[in-house]
Design an enzyme around this catalytic site. Structure first.
Site, PDB file in Angstrom:
ATOM      1  N   VAL A   1      33.493  42.195 -72.141  1.00 17.63           N
ATOM      2  CA  VAL A   1      32.137  42.899 -73.380  1.00 17.63           C
ATOM      3  C   VAL A   1      31.250  41.678 -73.251  1.00 17.63           C
ATOM      4  CG1 VAL A   1      31.517  43.329 -75.397  1.00 17.63           C
ATOM      5  CG2 VAL A   1      33.304  45.087 -73.584  1.00 17.63           C
TER       6      VAL A   1
ATOM      7  N   GLY B   1      26.262  41.061 -66.605  1.00 16.38           N
ATOM      8  CA  GLY B   1      27.225  42.440 -67.283  1.00 16.38           C
ATOM      9  C   GLY B   1      26.149  43.813 -66.020  1.00 16.38           C
TER      10      GLY B   1
ATOM     11  N   GLU C   1      -1.459  70.424 -86.881  1.00 14.56           N
ATOM     12  CA  GLU C   1      -1.046  70.794 -85.730  1.00 14.56           C
ATOM     13  C   GLU C   1      -2.819  70.872 -84.474  1.00 14.56           C
ATOM     14  OE1 GLU C   1       2.258  74.673 -85.848  1.00 14.56           O
ATOM     15  OE2 GLU C   1       0.733  74.816 -87.151  1.00 14.56           O
TER      16      GLU C   1
HETATM   17  C1  LIG Z   1      18.292  51.669 -73.771  1.00 13.72           C
HETATM   18  C2  LIG Z   1      18.801  50.808 -72.209  1.00 13.72           C
HETATM   19  C3  LIG Z   1      18.233  50.402 -71.222  1.00 13.72           C
HETATM   20  C4  LIG Z   1      17.923  49.956 -69.982  1.00 13.72           C
HETATM   21  N1  LIG Z   1      17.335  49.816 -69.416  1.00 13.72           N
HETATM   22  C5  LIG Z   1      17.919  49.236 -68.047  1.00 13.72           C
HETATM   23  C6  LIG Z   1      16.621  48.969 -66.967  1.00 13.72           C
HETATM   24  O1  LIG Z   1      15.826  49.479 -67.347  1.00 13.72           O
HETATM   25  N2  LIG Z   1      17.293  48.197 -65.810  1.00 13.72           N
HETATM   26  C7  LIG Z   1      18.075  48.063 -65.792  1.00 13.72           C
HETATM   27  O2  LIG Z   1      18.421  47.470 -65.014  1.00 13.72           O
HETATM   28  N3  LIG Z   1      18.912  47.868 -66.810  1.00 13.72           N
HETATM   29  C8  LIG Z   1      18.930  48.976 -67.585  1.00 13.72           C
HETATM   30  N4  LIG Z   1      20.184  48.665 -68.609  1.00 13.72           N
HETATM   31  C9  LIG Z   1      21.285  48.206 -68.234  1.00 13.72           C
HETATM   32  C10 LIG Z   1      21.905  47.192 -68.984  1.00 13.72           C
HETATM   33  O3  LIG Z   1      20.495  45.929 -68.019  1.00 13.72           O
HETATM   34  C11 LIG Z   1      22.379  46.649 -68.318  1.00 13.72           C
HETATM   35  O4  LIG Z   1      24.261  47.501 -69.872  1.00 13.72           O
HETATM   36  C12 LIG Z   1      23.787  45.436 -68.650  1.00 13.72           C
HETATM   37  O5  LIG Z   1      22.666  44.008 -68.111  1.00 13.72           O
HETATM   38  C13 LIG Z   1      25.118  44.829 -68.919  1.00 13.72           C
HETATM   39  O6  LIG Z   1      25.191  43.548 -69.264  1.00 13.72           O
HETATM   40  P1  LIG Z   1      26.576  43.494 -70.804  1.00 13.72           P
HETATM   41  O7  LIG Z   1      26.571  42.777 -70.891  1.00 13.72           O
HETATM   42  O8  LIG Z   1      25.508  44.660 -71.516  1.00 13.72           O
HETATM   43  O9  LIG Z   1      27.399  44.001 -69.999  1.00 13.72           O
HETATM   44  P2  LIG Z   1      28.699  45.268 -70.351  1.00 13.72           P
HETATM   45  O10 LIG Z   1      28.512  46.037 -71.632  1.00 13.72           O
HETATM   46  O11 LIG Z   1      29.381  43.702 -71.724  1.00 13.72           O
HETATM   47  O12 LIG Z   1      29.706  44.974 -69.690  1.00 13.72           O
HETATM   48  C14 LIG Z   1      29.538  45.434 -68.518  1.00 13.72           C
HETATM   49  C15 LIG Z   1      30.523  45.503 -67.637  1.00 13.72           C
HETATM   50  O13 LIG Z   1      30.612  44.308 -67.016  1.00 13.72           O
HETATM   51  C16 LIG Z   1      31.477  43.640 -66.914  1.00 13.72           C
HETATM   52  N5  LIG Z   1      31.130  42.104 -66.802  1.00 13.72           N
HETATM   53  C17 LIG Z   1      30.228  41.871 -67.646  1.00 13.72           C
HETATM   54  N6  LIG Z   1      30.748  39.993 -67.447  1.00 13.72           N
HETATM   55  C18 LIG Z   1      31.558  40.255 -66.798  1.00 13.72           C
HETATM   56  C19 LIG Z   1      31.436  39.227 -66.425  1.00 13.72           C
HETATM   57  N7  LIG Z   1      31.323  37.744 -65.746  1.00 13.72           N
HETATM   58  N8  LIG Z   1      32.438  39.083 -64.580  1.00 13.72           N
HETATM   59  C20 LIG Z   1      33.239  40.320 -64.548  1.00 13.72           C
HETATM   60  N9  LIG Z   1      32.783  41.290 -65.018  1.00 13.72           N
HETATM   61  C21 LIG Z   1      31.956  41.255 -66.481  1.00 13.72           C
HETATM   62  C22 LIG Z   1      32.612  44.462 -67.358  1.00 13.72           C
HETATM   63  O14 LIG Z   1      34.040  44.112 -67.543  1.00 13.72           O
HETATM   64  C23 LIG Z   1      31.586  45.845 -67.727  1.00 13.72           C
HETATM   65  O15 LIG Z   1      32.610  46.404 -67.120  1.00 13.72           O
HETATM   66  C24 LIG Z   1      19.578  49.842 -69.874  1.00 13.72           C
HETATM   67  C25 LIG Z   1      20.740  49.711 -70.886  1.00 13.72           C
HETATM   68  C26 LIG Z   1      20.531  50.123 -72.320  1.00 13.72           C
HETATM   69  C27 LIG Z   1      21.629  50.625 -72.754  1.00 13.72           C
END
Ligand SMILES: Cc1cc2nc3c(=O)[nH]c(=O)nc-3n(C[C@H](O)[C@H](O)[C@H](O)COP(=O)(O)OP(=O)(O)OC[C@H]3O[C@@H](n4cnc5c(N)ncnc54)[C@H](O)[C@@H]3O)c2cc1C
Ligand code: FES
Ligand code: FES
Length: 1325
Positions: free
Chosen positions: A264, A356, A1257
């Site tokens: 995470v 992520g 409205e």
């Molecule tokens: C409201 C909202 C809007 C969003 N809008 C967009 C958008 O417009 N465009 C877009 O592209 N994305 C969008 N996202 C997605 C967002 O970019 C990804 O959820 C985010 O980049 C994931 O990164 P995190 O660090 O939060 O991952 P986490 O939730 O912490 O982890 C995600 C997954 O990645 C794995 N992981 C993380 N780091 C590693 C690592 N170093 N090695 C191996 N596995 C790993 C974890 O095990 C897990 O399975 C949005 C998300 C939300 C909630």
């Protein structure tokens, strides 16, 4: 080993105070910890999934390596408590308070009228506050970027932006005051008259921003970081364990032993999975302290970026490299920066990590296609060693899966420099311009050897075109080694079309649009590459059109309204733009909403179990497993209801809890009671329901019409002789129009707390309802007790828009049964997804119309049939049907007019009251018909509108006499103020110059009847107390839900009692102070309650007259004390008996309204025909609202209904769009670039208080002008394709519909799927 350690102590700071937590649960997010544990309820919960920004906080961390402190905004709903070790969190309470010092951000948003219901305000404050901590003089772009992830349903953002704009460096001029013009534009503001104009707020009185006043970063945390001996941290919750290793070595060991445990980082993927999908991870690994994951190394070939870097950090890094490197080397960096600017919101980018994003392998990730097209590679590590893996088509295996082995960790990502002759571009199209996942997204790269147009290498990847990021490799093959020219590209489009095929029922729908976008992006890329080759003198070809982004600079808004008369006393606030009376409390987070009320001893939480079938017999309800779960106390079923088990409406019954059959997905079945929210929700998920499906559920309006599934009565109305008139007209045009439904999306979800008093079946009910007496009566009937035992209270509501009447009462009844049965306080607060699933919304409408008109444009005959999809219960649908037919003439005098309307009974959740109550739907159909007539005659639509508009003494189709003079005045003024003719000519000129970019304009009027056609609702009462110290407490029957009703009542009382508004207080609305209230709705709240307050105050003032006469020089306080000593009652009930309105449907005549409010809006949009994206360039509104009680009025948010908001249901009747991620309401990015509002001067209204008019409205429909402006632009695009005359564009005009309606040569290439040959992903209801 550390992972086996029991648990550590979590230590961090909140608002400068140290917090230590021994039992930090990995499943607890900061939001619930703040609200439930620390009782810091200023931070709000609007969605729980990072999509609304209501929960924004600032997180600060010390970086030992650089010895700097980093501040960033984050969504507390996705921030695991366990991740906060060593952090300092600032919430809205830590920023400022009305008790000590209000922060300038809080003050400016409040005083600029940027806080209405106030539920979004703490989040807005925190986003802006964080920006100012990092950049005290931000640019407008910074502001809009930082507010992009904060949704507001009330204000339309204009006043919020106006308030925030005052921090901009370039704002050291007058323009922020709501006066519009900037002194930097010349000496216009020296003009006396200009300066004399009344303004909405005065920025001179604002507190200066003084960064030295901010909370300092706790020195203890700096010491802690500097001296921390690295060791792993472990936290253990009820179901999950959290381990945060301190070294890479430890991380690798952990991952090897627990390959299934997720890492995470930002928790923006894992968090929503746990919350919304119920995923349980016994172990979570948090590697945020492993330094290697954050390393950045530059090489001659490019840069290695640690996978743990947040997307914001990545963006800053790339921006820095951009400045350091020659342009030709940074093509890929720029493409990534562009994507990052639009990816998620600032709050998301601040926490989401690069690794992520890649590893989440979302099919529509914005980064992966660009990284892949840019030939990036990743370095992965496991106990077995390191390896490098290219980020290409083989990397993404399936939805959410990559080729990495479960035990492998993504260490870093290599982003190469581009070479000379290499171009990289990224494009994305999303349902909303910002803070929205893409529909389709792409990364494209082409490489030419020097001085040549022959392609050496090309790489194209798309997201949103299947379960993974996909490579268009065959298309690339068709391009490689060839000249980049028309011939190659035209072949490439054909190959691409064959290569990227989506099945017609592909998940996500929008199949034709998505395919069209793949072509559009390649087309755009082509234009950009040609331009670059031309700039580099490689080619001399003319480039057909230069691709420019749509304009986006938001200009200061302009509001023009009349001064109050010079003779009006300074202390009399009526007619002045007085700030919302709670705005400062809302901005400081002190304002109390229902769920902010502290928990009482033994309180239980109620979670609902809903039907997963649309039409079925219930064969079993097994609650045994739920009852075994920790914390679960009881389950409430229909058998527990002691009194009436149904609610009645229009002769139909609706069950509170389904007993034997269900008739929609989302119908309430039973409710689980537990000690905490989490336990109650887990309990609800464990209830097992058996179903036996029943045949032929009805979902669509067409199905209902075919099966004659209607709620009775069906209504019709006719003026003149329509059938005969059609025989005499020059032309007849017939058409069909569909307008989608709408979700209320009030920011505060349905909330209630029922507290048994403990004796004689007495209950105190705190409920976010806009109709308290209705809720009170419903509860009394359900419990079988008299109404006098139930007291309903509400202080304020975080938005309602009609959605907090009927279903709220049903939910309150169920909650009351639970409180009655257990004799404990019970709280029920719906999650956003539940709320959207259960509560219904605006009725979707399908209409068939026929217009008969003359060659000169006069419309002589109109026949419209409206069918509304009402859902599985009648609710208020019959009343909506009636209102549709009472308004469908809008502003026009059609001599022959026939309307028929029916509410269709279907197996969808029942729809209900919604701002406008059917009028927006009615008018949309009519205005679309007029547009068709104009197109059929090849005349501008405004001419047809003007020609058919009411004029002189007029009479409606239900024989109601009125004067349309002010309607005509609004029309003329609007045309003049917006310089309609000149701008329309300019738009036409623009359209001649541009093939793929079009401008469109429209001007649309509205006539809206105010008051309730159900006469008995036109009454109101008020109770006014004067206390001995002279302070006044006003109670009335209306609810404060953001519309400023309490503020206006304070203004009324101030005028009538001749005292400053500051002496008047309104505490709450409650049924024991004012009984038998009417709903706050129909734009009638101020009219009715204002008169009741006025009545009470006048009586009191009269009572004080003898005392005033005796001591004319005395103070208010002295008179009040004298009256008290003289035994004069200082408490009075006021009453208003409103007009006796009626409608006789048999005779088709009546007087259903007290008067009409008029308005006219002109809108101009600019459209990108290749993607359907558009921007509202300018909006001008002239509204006749009589003499406004408070001109800081509410205009905005109409836009979403007609252009953005789309509900999607599965073929089985399940609502897909259950949160802000799927359902898009307008964001800051949707604000018109120029927004001018003029209140019609010299308008009187004898029918309402102080000559004002109801406004809530009527103005909503004016948002439709954007729709018709879009339609105008589409029409210009179609004429370039040789298409003329009426065409179909349903509402909302989403990018999908716009793009396909443009019918460009690219979209014409997409073969349409044959209707009936497949099951579409979503229903067209
Ligand atoms: C409201 C909202 C809007 C969003 N809008 C967009 C958008 O417009 N465009 C877009 O592209 N994305 C969008 N996202 C997605 C967002 O970019 C990804 O959820 C985010 O980049 C994931 O990164 P995190 O660090 O939060 O991952 P986490 O939730 O912490 O982890 C995600 C997954 O990645 C794995 N992981 C993380 N780091 C590693 C690592 N170093 N090695 C191996 N596995 C790993 C974890 O095990 C897990 O399975 C949005 C998300 C939300 C909630
Ligand atoms: S509640 Fe956190 S973003 Fe909506
Ligand atoms: S004021 Fe923004 S949601 Fe109500």
């Amino acid at each position: 080993m550390s992972a086996e350690k029991e648990r550590d102590m979590l230590c961090f700071f909140i608002n400068g105070k140290k917090v230590t937590e021994k039992n930090a649960d990995p499943e607890t997010m900061l939001l619930s910890f703040l609200r439930e544990k620390l009782r810091l309820t200023g931070t709000k919960s609007g969605c729980g999934g990072g999509g609304c920004g209501a929960c924004t906080v600032m997180v600060s961390r010390y970086q030992p390596a650089t010895k700097t402190i980093m501040h960033f905004s984050a969504n507390a709903c996705l921030l695991p408590l366990c991740s906060l070790q060593g952090a300092a969190v600032t919430t809205v309470e830590g920023v400022g308070s009305t008790k000590s010092r209000i922060h300038p951000v809080q003050e400016r948003i409040a005083k600029a009228h940027g806080s209405q219901c106030g539920f979004c305000t703490p989040g807005m404050v925190m986003s802006m506050y964080t920006l100012l901590r990092n950049k005290p003089q931000p640019s407008m772009e910074d502001i809009t970027q930082h507010l992009a992830g904060n949704l507001c349903r009330c204000t339309g953002y204009r006043p919020i932006i106006d308030g925030c704009r005052t921090f901009c460096q370039e704002e050291n001029c007058c323009q922020a005051n709501g006066a519009g013009d900037c002194c930097l534009n010349g000496d216009k503001n020296d003009d006396e008259a200009e300066r004399e104009k009344p303004r909405l707020f005065n920025k001179e009185e604002f507190l200066p921003l003084d960064p030295t006043q901010e909370l300092i970063f706790p020195p203890e945390l700096i010491l802690m970081s500097e001296s921390a001996s690295p060791q792993s941290l472990t936290f253990q919750g009820e179901r999950m364990r959290w381990v945060s290793p301190s070294s890479l070595q430890e991380l690798l060991q952990l991952k090897t032993r627990n390959p299934a445990a997720p890492l995470v980082m930002g928790n923006t993927n894992i968090g929503p999975d746990i919350k919304f999908k119920g995923t349980v991870h016994p172990l979570i690994i948090s590697p945020t302290r492993v330094m290697e994951l954050f390393e950045v190394t530059q090489t001659p070939q490019g840069v290695w970026v640690g996978a743990g870097c947040s997307l914001s950090e990545l963006q800053s890094l790339l921006e820095k490299l951009l400045l350091q490197s020659p342009q030709e080397k940074t093509e890929l960096f720029r493409a990534l920066i562009q994507q990052l600017g639009n990816l998620g919101s600032q709050q998301i980018r601040n926490v989401a990590s690069l690794g992520g994003n890649i590893m989440s392998a979302f099919p529509n990730s914005d980064l992966n296609p660009v990284l892949a097209a840019g030939s990036c590679r990743v370095s992965v590590i496991s106990n077995g060693g390191r390896r490098e893996v290219p980020l290409d088509q083989n990397f993404f295996v399936s939805f959410g899966k990559t080729i990495l082995k479960p035990e492998e960790i993504l260490l870093s990502v290599f982003i190469p420099f581009s070479r000379k002759g290499e171009f990289v571009r990224a494009f994305r199209q999303a349902p909303r311009k910002e803070s929205s996942f893409s529909t389709v997204t792409t990364g494209m790269r082409v490489f030419f050897s020097e001085g040549s147009r022959v392609v050496q290498d090309v790489s194209i990847y798309y997201g949103g075109m299947g379960p993974t990021t996909v490579s268009a490799s065959k298309t690339c093959q068709a391009i490689i080694s060839r000249r980049w020219d028309e011939e190659t590209l035209s072949r490439a489009y054909d190959v691409l079309l064959e290569e990227l095929v989506l099945p017609p029922s592909a998940p996500g729908g929008k199949v034709e649009f998505r395919r069209a976008l793949t072509l559009s992006f390649l087309f755009k890329f082509n234009l950009e590459v040609l331009q670059r080759l031309r700039d580099m003198n490689v080619i001399t070809d003319e480039v057909p059109e230069k691709m420019q982004p749509l304009p986006k600079e938001i200009q200061p808004s302009l509001q023009e309204f009349q001064h109050v008369s010079k003779s009006q006393s300074e202390q009399d606030p009526v007619g002045r733009p007085m700030m919302h009376r709670s705005a400062l409390s809302q901005a400081t987070g002190e304002a109390v909403y229902c769920d902010d009320i502290p928990t009482t001893d033994g309180e239980l939480f109620l979670a609902l179990v809903t039907s997963s079938r649309a039409k079925a017999r219930i064969t079993g309800l097994d609650v045994s497993e739920a009852l075994q779960l920790p914390g679960v106390v009881d389950v409430i079923t229909v058998k527990d209801i002691p009194g009436k088990k149904v609610r009645e409406m229009c002769g139909y019954e609706e069950e509170l809890l389904a007993e034997s059959e269900v008739s929609c997905v989302g119908q309430l079945l039973c409710a689980v009671l537990a000690d905490t929210r989490a336990h109650a929700r887990r309990g609800a998920a464990a209830v097992k329901v058996g179903y036996e499906d029943l045949p032929e559920p009805i979902f669509t309006t067409e199905e209902a019409i075919e099966k004659s599934s209607f709620y009775e009565p069906l209504r019709s109305i006719e003026r003149g002789n329509v059938t005969e008139a059609f025989k005499t007209v020059d032309q007849i045009h017939e058409g069909e129009f569909r307008m989608g439904g709408q979700e209320h999306f009030y920011m505060e979800t349905q909330s209630m707390l029922v507290v048994p008093v403990g004796e004689e079946t007495e209950f105190n009910v705190y409920v976010s309802s806009q109709y308290l007496s209705f809720t009170q009566d419903a509860i009394a009937e359900t419990l079988g007790i008299p109404s006098n035992r139930v007291t309903c209270h509400i202080k304020r509501i975080g938005g309602a828009f009609g959605g907090k009447v009927f279903k709220t009462a049903i939910l309150a009844c169920i909650t009351s049964v639970a409180a009655w049965k257990t004799n404990r306080a019970v709280r029920c607060v719906l999650e956003r997804g539940e709320d959207m699933l259960i509560t219904g919304g605006r009725h979707p409408v399908l209409a068939k119309y026929k217009a008969g008109f003359m060659q000169d444009g006069r419309i002589m005959a109109v026949d419209i049939q409206y069918f509304m999809n009402a859902g599985n219960a009648v609710d208020e649908s019959i009343l909506v049907v009636e209102k549709i037919l009472l308004h469908f003439d809008n502003a026009y005098n059609f001599p022959n007019l026939r309307g028929r309307a029916a509410a269709c009974r279907t197996n969808l959740p029942s729809n209900t009251a919604f701002r406008g109550f059917g009028v927006p739907q009615a008018l949309m159909v009519l205005e679309n018909m007029i547009n068709d007539v104009a197109m059929a005659l090849r005349r501008p639509a405004d001419q047809i509108r003007e020609m058919n508009m009411y004029e002189g003494p007029s009479i409606t189709h239900y024989k109601f006499a009125f004067s349309p003079e002010n309607l005509r005045r609004c029309w003329q003024e609007c045309k003049e103020k917006c310089e309609f003719s000149a701008r329309r000519n300019a738009a036409q000129e623009f359209n001649l110059q541009h093939r793929w970019r079009k401008r469109g304009m429209a001007i649309v009027p509205v006539k809206f009847g105010v008051a309730f056609a159900e006469s008995f609702l036109n009454q109101a009462a008020a109770l006014v107390h004067i206390y001995k110290d002279g302070s006044v407490l006003v109670s009335h029957g209306g609810t404060e839900m953001g519309q400023g009703l309490h503020t206006k009542m304070q203004q009324v009382a101030s005028r009538e009692l001749h005292i400053p508004a500051s002496k008047i207080y309104i505490s709450e609305t409650s049924t024991n102070t004012v009984p038998n209230t009417s709903p706050s709705g129909a734009s009638y709240g101020t009219d009715a309650n204002g008169m009741a307050v006025k009545d009470a105050c006048q009586i009191l003032y009269q009572r004080l007259e003898p005392i005033r006469k005796k001591n004319p020089k005395g103070s208010w306080e002295s008179w009040v004390m004298a009256a008290f000593l003289d035994k004069i009652s200082l408490s009075v009930t006021g009453f208003y008996r409103g007009p006796d309105l009626y409608m006789d449907w048999e005779k088709m005549e009546g007087q259903p309204y007290a008067y009409f409010t008029f308005g006219v809006c002109c809108c101009e949009v600019e459209l990108d025909c290749l993607t359907g994206d558009y921007r509202t360039v300018r909006t001008d509104i002239v509204a006749d609202i009589g003499k406004s009680v408070n001109p800081s009025m509410d205009i905005g948010q109409g836009l979403g209904l007609f252009t953005l908001e789309e509900l999607k249901f599965s073929p089985a009747g399940l609502l897909y769009t259950r949160g802000p991620s799927q359902y898009k309401i307008p964001g800051v990015c949707d604000v018109p670039l120029h927004f001018n509002v003029y209140l019609l001067s010299n308008s009187d209204n004898p029918h309402a208080i102080y000559s004002s008019k109801g406004i809530g409205e009527p103005v909503l429909f004016l948002g439709s002008t954007a729709f018709f402006a879009i339609k105008d632009a589409v029409s210009a695009a179609r004429s370039d394709s040789g298409l003329f005359g009426p065409f179909s564009l349903n509402s909302p005009a989403t990018p999908e519909r716009i793009c396909l309606a443009c019918n460009s040569p690219l979209t014409q290439k997409i073969p349409a799927s044959k209707p009936g040959s497949f099951t579409p992903w979503a229903l067209n209801i």
